[in-house]
Design a protein around this motif. Structure first.
Motif, short mmCIF file in Angstrom:
data_model
loop_
_atom_site.label_atom_id
_atom_site.label_comp_id
_atom_site.label_asym_id
_atom_site.label_seq_id
_atom_site.Cartn_x
_atom_site.Cartn_y
_atom_site.Cartn_z
N GLN A 67 3.19 4.98 -7.31
CA GLN A 67 2.24 4.99 -8.41
C GLN A 67 1.34 6.24 -8.41
N LEU A 68 0.79 6.57 -7.26
CA LEU A 68 -0.12 7.72 -7.21
C LEU A 68 0.62 9.05 -7.21
N PHE A 69 1.64 9.16 -6.34
CA PHE A 69 2.37 10.43 -6.23
C PHE A 69 3.61 10.51 -7.12
N ARG A 70 3.94 9.40 -7.76
CA ARG A 70 5.09 9.34 -8.68
C ARG A 70 6.41 9.76 -8.02
N LEU A 126 0.82 -1.20 0.00
CA LEU A 126 0.00 0.00 0.00
C LEU A 126 0.87 1.26 0.00
N ALA A 127 1.91 1.27 0.83
CA ALA A 127 2.82 2.42 0.86
C ALA A 127 3.51 2.60 -0.49
N TRP A 128 3.97 1.49 -1.09
CA TRP A 128 4.63 1.56 -2.39
C TRP A 128 3.66 2.08 -3.45
N TYR A 129 2.43 1.60 -3.44
CA TYR A 129 1.45 2.02 -4.43
C TYR A 129 1.17 3.52 -4.32
N VAL A 130 0.94 3.98 -3.10
CA VAL A 130 0.63 5.40 -2.91
C VAL A 130 1.81 6.28 -3.30
N LEU A 131 3.00 5.93 -2.83
CA LEU A 131 4.17 6.77 -3.10
C LEU A 131 4.64 6.67 -4.54
#
Length: 147
Positions: free
Chosen positions: A140-143, A133-138
């Motif tokens: 993928q979402l925030f690039r 989840l942390a990896w996805y947010v940082l």
């Protein structure tokens, strides 16, 4: 004469070092704040540091050496191996993801007294879900570029 003034407006960026600009600033600010704290609160800190030293070498109180040194070893290995894996998966964040899953699982296992099957499943799920989840947010979402 005019070309000399225009050369002042040229900007060159060293991309091999540019990502270290703000961490260096933050590091020096933190070092300065630590120095200020040590200077202004020295008399309050010394008794606590002396007691911590006595506890660490085993002269006073109970101290869990296995968890303390295990945490230090796991944290050191986490950062070192993340750097090694970032050479295998450059600029993808996969090294952050893989090492974070392993780190969270091993650190959780280190701090569990009696692992049961149910607790082991919870540790595995936590180790898989939280870093992902942390990896996805940082990443993928925030690039944000992760190691």
């Amino acid at each position: 004469m005019e070309s000399q003034w225009l050369s002042l407006l040229d900007v060159t960026i060293d991309f091999d070092q540019s990502h270290l600009f703000f961490p260096r600033i933050v590091t020096w600010i933190l070092v300065a704040l630590l120095a200020i704290i040590l200077i202004t609160r020295y008399r309050l800190l010394v008794p606590g540091l002396k007691r911590a030293g006595r506890v660490l070498i085993g002269r006073e109180g109970e101290f869990d050496h296995r968890r303390f040194f295990g945490t230090l070893a796991l944290t050191t290995a986490y950062f070192y191996l993340m750097g090694v894996l970032s050479d295998v998966f450059p600029n993808t964040g996969y090294s952050f993801l893989i090492m974070s899953v392993l780190f969270v699982f091993l650190l959780s296992l280190l701090y569990v007294d009696r692992p049961t099957r149910r607790l082991f499943v919870i540790l595995v799920l936590n180790a898989l879900i939280a870093p992902t989840l942390a990896w996805y947010v940082l990443a993928q979402l925030f690039r944000i570029t992760l190691p």
